[in-house]
Design a protein around this motif. Structure first.
Motif, PDB file in Angstrom:
ATOM      1  N   ARG A 130       4.361  11.054 -36.020  1.00 43.11           N
ATOM      2  CA  ARG A 130       5.614  11.244 -35.274  1.00 43.11           C
ATOM      3  C   ARG A 130       6.509  10.015 -35.416  1.00 43.11           C
ATOM      4  N   ARG A 131       5.923   8.848 -35.333  1.00 45.92           N
ATOM      5  CA  ARG A 131       6.712   7.615 -35.442  1.00 45.92           C
ATOM      6  C   ARG A 131       7.248   7.433 -36.858  1.00 45.92           C
ATOM      7  N   LYS A 132       6.476   7.851 -37.828  1.00 43.20           N
ATOM      8  CA  LYS A 132       6.981   7.807 -39.206  1.00 43.20           C
ATOM      9  C   LYS A 132       8.186   8.724 -39.354  1.00 43.20           C
ATOM     10  N   GLN A 133       8.115   9.909 -38.759  1.00 46.36           N
ATOM     11  CA  GLN A 133       9.253  10.832 -38.825  1.00 46.36           C
ATOM     12  C   GLN A 133      10.471  10.255 -38.114  1.00 46.36           C
ATOM     13  N   LEU A 134      10.237   9.562 -37.018  1.00 42.90           N
ATOM     14  CA  LEU A 134      11.344   8.924 -36.301  1.00 42.90           C
ATOM     15  C   LEU A 134      11.991   7.847 -37.169  1.00 42.90           C
ATOM     16  N   LEU A 135      11.178   7.055 -37.826  1.00 41.66           N
ATOM     17  CA  LEU A 135      11.721   6.000 -38.686  1.00 41.66           C
ATOM     18  C   LEU A 135      12.428   6.577 -39.901  1.00 41.66           C
ATOM     19  N   ASP A 136      11.902   7.667 -40.455  1.00 38.80           N
ATOM     20  CA  ASP A 136      12.571   8.323 -41.582  1.00 38.80           C
ATOM     21  C   ASP A 136      13.946   8.832 -41.171  1.00 38.80           C
ATOM     22  N   ALA A 137      14.006   9.425 -39.982  1.00 40.43           N
ATOM     23  CA  ALA A 137      15.294   9.923 -39.472  1.00 40.43           C
ATOM     24  C   ALA A 137      16.257   8.771 -39.232  1.00 40.43           C
ATOM     25  N   LEU A 138      15.734   7.680 -38.718  1.00 37.20           N
ATOM     26  CA  LEU A 138      16.567   6.499 -38.457  1.00 37.20           C
ATOM     27  C   LEU A 138      17.098   5.917 -39.755  1.00 37.20           C
ATOM     28  N   GLU A 139      16.284   5.943 -40.792  1.00 37.06           N
ATOM     29  CA  GLU A 139      16.694   5.422 -42.097  1.00 37.06           C
ATOM     30  C   GLU A 139      17.886   6.190 -42.652  1.00 37.06           C
ATOM     31  N   GLN A 140      17.906   7.491 -42.412  1.00 34.24           N
ATOM     32  CA  GLN A 140      18.973   8.337 -42.937  1.00 34.24           C
ATOM     33  C   GLN A 140      20.218   8.347 -42.072  1.00 34.24           C
ATOM     34  N   GLU A 141      20.051   8.265 -40.765  1.00 35.49           N
ATOM     35  CA  GLU A 141      21.193   8.448 -39.854  1.00 35.49           C
ATOM     36  C   GLU A 141      21.585   7.206 -39.068  1.00 35.49           C
TER      37      GLU A 141
ATOM     38  N   ALA B 220      17.061  13.310 -26.926  1.00 39.15           N
ATOM     39  CA  ALA B 220      16.897  14.747 -26.696  1.00 39.15           C
ATOM     40  C   ALA B 220      16.686  15.494 -28.007  1.00 39.15           C
ATOM     41  N   ASP B 221      17.462  15.133 -29.025  1.00 41.31           N
ATOM     42  CA  ASP B 221      17.335  15.808 -30.320  1.00 41.31           C
ATOM     43  C   ASP B 221      15.967  15.547 -30.942  1.00 41.31           C
ATOM     44  N   ALA B 222      15.486  14.301 -30.833  1.00 45.77           N
ATOM     45  CA  ALA B 222      14.193  13.952 -31.413  1.00 45.77           C
ATOM     46  C   ALA B 222      13.062  14.685 -30.714  1.00 45.77           C
ATOM     47  N   ALA B 223      13.131  14.778 -29.381  1.00 41.61           N
ATOM     48  CA  ALA B 223      12.096  15.486 -28.627  1.00 41.61           C
ATOM     49  C   ALA B 223      12.059  16.957 -29.010  1.00 41.61           C
ATOM     50  N   ASP B 224      13.237  17.548 -29.142  1.00 39.17           N
ATOM     51  CA  ASP B 224      13.316  18.960 -29.516  1.00 39.17           C
ATOM     52  C   ASP B 224      12.801  19.188 -30.932  1.00 39.17           C
ATOM     53  N   SER B 225      13.192  18.320 -31.852  1.00 38.79           N
ATOM     54  CA  SER B 225      12.803  18.470 -33.253  1.00 38.79           C
ATOM     55  C   SER B 225      11.299  18.310 -33.446  1.00 38.79           C
ATOM     56  N   LEU B 226      10.693  17.382 -32.709  1.00 39.87           N
ATOM     57  CA  LEU B 226       9.272  17.094 -32.890  1.00 39.87           C
ATOM     58  C   LEU B 226       8.377  17.876 -31.931  1.00 39.87           C
ATOM     59  N   GLY B 227       8.987  18.625 -31.024  1.00 37.03           N
ATOM     60  CA  GLY B 227       8.211  19.475 -30.133  1.00 37.03           C
ATOM     61  C   GLY B 227       7.388  18.720 -29.108  1.00 37.03           C
ATOM     62  N   VAL B 228       7.932  17.594 -28.639  1.00 34.91           N
ATOM     63  CA  VAL B 228       7.249  16.813 -27.609  1.00 34.91           C
ATOM     64  C   VAL B 228       8.233  16.500 -26.487  1.00 34.91           C
TER      65      VAL B 228
END
Length: 253
Positions: free
Chosen positions: A12-23, A29-37
Motif C-alpha cells: 500500500r505504501r509503495k502504491q502511495l509513493l508511486d502515486a506521489l511520484e506521478q502527481e 479521501a481519494d487514496a483511501a477510496d482507491s486502496l479500499g482502506v
C-alpha cells in the motif's frame, strides 16, 4: 497473519509513493477510496512515510518532498497538467524578437510545441530544451552554457550568468519548485535560483508556468518575487478558488 499484514502495508505504501511520484500530491479521501482502506489507515501510512523523509504531510493528505531531480525524471511528473500549461503559455510566445526559457520541464514542453517563427531568438540554460527547438524554422536557439548542475542537469554558474545577462529578452518563461503569494518563488537549488534571477533582471516580462501542486509550498532558495511576474499560468481555470491569494499580484491564465 502478521506477515501478510506487513506485506499489505508495504504494498500500500509503495502504491502511495508511486502515486506521489506521478502527481506530487496525495489526497487522503481519494487514496483511501482507491486502496479500499480507511482514512485512518492512510493517515498511519503517511505518518510512517513522513518519518522516513519520503513525503510531507499537509492538511487533507501529503505532498512530495522538494528535491533536485534530473530533467528526464521531472518530465513525467504531472505530465497532463504540464501539457495544459504549455498550451496556454504558447499564446505568449512572440513571432520575432528574443525570449529566455529556464531549465524546467514545463517550459521544455512548451518549447516542443513551438511552430515556425519569423526571427525569434530563444536562449535557454537547458540542453534538452535547446535540442528540442534547434532546427525550428525561424528560430535561433542559444544555449547558455556553463557548469552543469549535477542534480538537475541545468547549466549554471559564473559563465552561464555572464552569458545570460549579455542579452535582453522580451519575455522570460520560467517554472518554479514552489510559489507563495507573499514571498514569491523558491527553488531546490541555489544555483538555479540565481539563474532565474539573472534572466528575470534582463527581461521585460516574466511568465511563470507552475502546476497547482507547487502553490503555497516553499523550497530552499529564494528566486523571484510575485511583483516581478507578469502572468501566472497554471492548469487551473483562472477563476479557481485555489488561485484567490494570487489575484492581487499577477494576471492569471
Amino acid at each position: 497473519m502478521a506477515t501478510t499484514g506487513s506485506a499489505e502495508s508495504e504494498d500500500r505504501r509503495k502504491q502511495l509513493l508511486d502515486a506521489l511520484e506521478q502527481e506530487s500530491v496525495i489526497r487522503l479521501a481519494d487514496a483511501a477510496d482507491s486502496l479500499g482502506v480507511s482514512a485512518m489507515t492512510i493517515r498511519r501510512d503517511l505518518a510512517d512515510l513522513e518519518s522516513e523523509g519520503l513525503l510531507r504531510r499537509v492538511r487533507g493528505g501529503a505532498i512530495s518532498v522538494l528535491r533536485p531531480r534530473p530533467f528526464e525524471e521531472r518530465r513525467s511528473v504531472r505530465s497532463r497538467a504540464k501539457e495544459i500549461i504549455a498550451d496556454k503559455a504558447l499564446a505568449f510566445v512572440p513571432r520575432f524578437g528574443s525570449i529566455a526559457l529556464d531549465s524546467s520541464t514545463t517550459v521544455g514542453i512548451m518549447a516542443s510545441k513551438l511552430g515556425p517563427r519569423s526571427g525569434l531568438i530563444v536562449a535557454t540554460n537547458s540542453y534538452p530544451t535547446y535540442t528540442t527547438i534547434n532546427g525550428t524554422v525561424g528560430v535561433t536557439p542559444i544555449l547558455i552554457g556553463g557548469e552543469t548542475e549535477e542534480s538537475t542537469g541545468a547549466f549554471v554558474g559564473p559563465l552561464a550568468v555572464q552569458t545570460a545577462q549579455s542579452l535582453r529578452y522580451a519575455r522570460f518563461f520560467a517554472s518554479s519548485s514552489a510559489v507563495v503569494a507573499e514571498s514569491g518563488t523558491t527553488e531546490v537549488s541555489l544555483a538555479e535560483a540565481q539563474m532565474k534571477q539573472v534572466f528575470a533582471k534582463v527581461s521585460k516580462e516574466i511568465v511563470l508556468c507552475v502546476d497547482s501542486s507547487k502553490l503555497d509550498q516553499e523550497a530552499t532558495a529564494a528566486a523571484l518575487e510575485l511583483s516581478q511576474i507578469t502572468v501566472l499560468i497554471t492548469e487551473l481555470a483562472p477563476t479557481d478558488g485555489r488561485l484567490d491569494e494570487f489575484r492581487n499580484y499577477v494576471e492569471l491564465r
